[in-house]
Design a protein around this motif. Structure first.
Motif, short mmCIF file in Angstrom:
data_model
loop_
_atom_site.label_atom_id
_atom_site.label_comp_id
_atom_site.label_asym_id
_atom_site.label_seq_id
_atom_site.Cartn_x
_atom_site.Cartn_y
_atom_site.Cartn_z
N MET A 263 0.83 -1.20 0.00
CA MET A 263 0.00 0.00 0.00
C MET A 263 0.87 1.26 0.00
N ASN A 264 2.01 1.21 0.70
CA ASN A 264 2.95 2.33 0.64
C ASN A 264 3.46 2.55 -0.78
N GLU A 265 3.76 1.44 -1.46
CA GLU A 265 4.25 1.54 -2.83
C GLU A 265 3.19 2.14 -3.75
N ILE A 266 1.94 1.71 -3.56
CA ILE A 266 0.85 2.26 -4.37
C ILE A 266 0.68 3.74 -4.07
N THR B 4 1.11 6.61 -6.88
CA THR B 4 0.01 7.52 -7.25
C THR B 4 0.34 8.96 -6.88
N THR B 5 1.11 9.15 -5.79
CA THR B 5 1.54 10.51 -5.44
C THR B 5 2.49 11.05 -6.51
N HIS C 138 1.90 14.26 -8.75
CA HIS C 138 2.92 15.31 -8.82
C HIS C 138 3.25 15.65 -10.27
N LEU C 139 3.36 14.62 -11.11
CA LEU C 139 3.65 14.85 -12.53
C LEU C 139 2.51 15.58 -13.22
N VAL C 140 1.28 15.20 -12.90
CA VAL C 140 0.13 15.88 -13.51
C VAL C 140 0.09 17.34 -13.07
N ASN C 141 0.35 17.58 -11.79
CA ASN C 141 0.38 18.97 -11.30
C ASN C 141 1.50 19.76 -11.98
#
Length: 480
Positions: free
Chosen positions: A297-300, A304-305, A309-312
């Motif tokens: 879950m940390n990896e997910i 996703t973060t 970040h890339l989308v932002n």
């Protein structure tokens, strides 16, 4: 401006390169409809004033300049007889031609032959009708060509950025997909193990203790810090030995997962104290699923973060959700551009950021500045051939913000340094450059932001320096 009228001599006009092919009747018309004037040192005309006259230098020295913010920047200086300035495009009917595009002053008493703009236009159309049509076609054709190639330049940059962004997004997206698939499998095993524990010989108090250890384990995973390779290896050996001593099969497979989660033999001692020897292995394996689930879950979350970040960064770069003109942080703009171009730069380019965080936010067109950063970074990467150091520096330079892009490439040869900002000038092979990147950048920085764009270059150390005003200028509207 003050000018003293003087006699016009057709013979003198005939010695100027501009008029040397004219016949006597044409020269007489020039003298009849024009005039000779002498200007004392000072302005002849100013940028933005109505373009009323066409000037040809007979004697003296003139200086041409363009306004950049509150300053007049010298463009050229000449004492050559016959150089001309003023309403040079009066033959064009457009309203844009009705104003002087720059300023002219003289540094010593200077004589000019002067034609009213209307007369200059009429003479051109009377004497050179075909040439006027050719000049009109050349002028507007050049404008249209520059506009079309400018659009192409932006599309090429967008394609390159899209490829880089796709590459950057693919890695965290693929990691999230893999982690989700593995997580599904681990949860299924966890449900099976939970069923086995529930039907096994565990006392109610033992189960409660195991659940409490499970909660503390999840908290420990969230707080885990990275160990050095040597520390991790030592802890893995200690955990594997503990598991072997307690006859838990495959301890060497479980140990790395526990180490990654920040667990040690003290944690295993707590588990062993909560259950009896017969059920210890089942409890350890059940808690191993808990650890694996938390790590996945940390990896997910990390993946996703990263995607978010890339989308932002892409939104920040494109400024699609922002006002065209706003107060912006140049460091945010630089970071978003560097992130967008990271895939294109590759591993051979080392990026060094030397940011002066005291540089305040500035009034700007952020989307346009990002295009400038893109062009300058792209040129730097090309100059270094994919290997070298790109240094991005910001600083306060009196009442301006300085943004500098330094590279360790081959440098800009002195013989072309004055031409690199010209439209369509490029040193790249045919098909690889439009020659508009630096021209567009110069227009954005100088015309739109009333700043300056300069280059300093020696082999191994080239620096493009952008200076931008810290406060809004009087002409905050976008210029045409």
């Amino acid at each position: 401006m003050s000018a003293r009228p003087m006699p016009c001599d057709a013979a003198e006009l005939s010695t100027l390169f501009l008029f040397e092919k004219l016949n006597a009747e044409q020269l007489e018309r020039l003298c009849r409809e024009g005039r000779v004037e002498q200007f004392e040192p000072g302005p002849v005309y100013s940028e933005g004033d109505p373009a009323t006259c066409f000037y040809v230098l007979l004697e003296g020295t003139l200086v041409m300049s363009r306004r950049v913010g509150a300053d007049d920047v010298e463009i050229s200086r000449s004492s050559q007889r016959g150089v001309y300035a003023g309403a040079m495009q009066a033959y064009l009917a457009g309203p844009d031609q009705a104003f002087y595009k720059g300023s002219v002053r003289v540094t010593e008493p200077s004589r000019f032959f002067t034609l009213p703009a209307e007369t200059f236009s009429a003479i051109l159309r009377d004497w050179f009708p075909m040439a006027v049509h050719l000049l009109e076609g050349l002028f507007f054709g050049s404008q249209n060509t520059q506009r079309a190639i400018g659009q192409r330049e932006r599309l090429l940059a967008l394609g390159s950025l899209s490829a880089g962004l796709t590459h950057e997004l693919n890695n965290p997206a693929a990691a999230a997909v893999r982690a989700t698939s593995t997580l599904r499998d681990r949860v299924a095993h966890m449900r099976h193990k939970l069923g086995a524990i529930a039907s096994g010989p565990y006392a109610r108090d033992t189960l409660a203790t195991l659940v409490e250890i499970q909660e503390r384990t999840a908290e420990q995973v969230a707080k885990a810090t990275a160990l050095s390779p040597l520390e991790a290896s030592d802890r893995e050996d200690a955990l594997a030995d503990w598991l072997d001593d307690h006859e838990i099969a495959g301890g060497w497979q479980l140990a790395p997962t526990f180490v990654q989660a920040g667990l040690d033999t003290d944690w295993l001692d707590q588990v062993a104290a909560a259950v009896d020897e017969q059920t210890l292995e089942g409890a350890v394996r059940w808690l191993n699923y808990t650890v694996e689930t938390e790590l996945l879950m940390n990896e997910i979350e990390d993946s996703t973060t990263r995607i978010s970040h890339l989308v932002n960064a892409a939104k920040q770069y494109s400024q699609l959700d922002r006002a065209p003109y706003q107060v912006a942080d140049v460091h945010e703009l630089l970071d978003s551009t560097l992130l967008m171009l990271s895939g294109k730069m590759g591993s051979g380019i080392k990026v060094v950021k030397e940011y002066d965080r005291t540089v305040p936010r500035i009034p700007a067109y952020p989307g346009e500045l990002n295009q400038v950063w893109t062009n300058l970074i792209d040129n730097a990467v090309s100059a270094m051939g994919g290997e070298g150091t790109l240094t991005v520096r910001t600083a306060l330079d009196r009442d301006q913000a300085l943004v500098e892009f330094g590279d360790t490439g081959t440098g800009v040869p002195p013989e072309i340094r004055d031409r690199i900002f010209d439209p369509f000038f490029t040193t790249k092979p045919v098909g690889e450059g439009t020659g508009l990147g630096l021209d567009i950048s110069w227009r954005i920085v100088v015309n739109k932001h009333h700043g300056s764009l300069q280059v300093q270059s020696v082999p191994g150390d080239t620096r493009f320096q952008v200076r931008l005003p810290l406060t809004a200028t009087d002409t905050s509207e976008e210029p045409s």
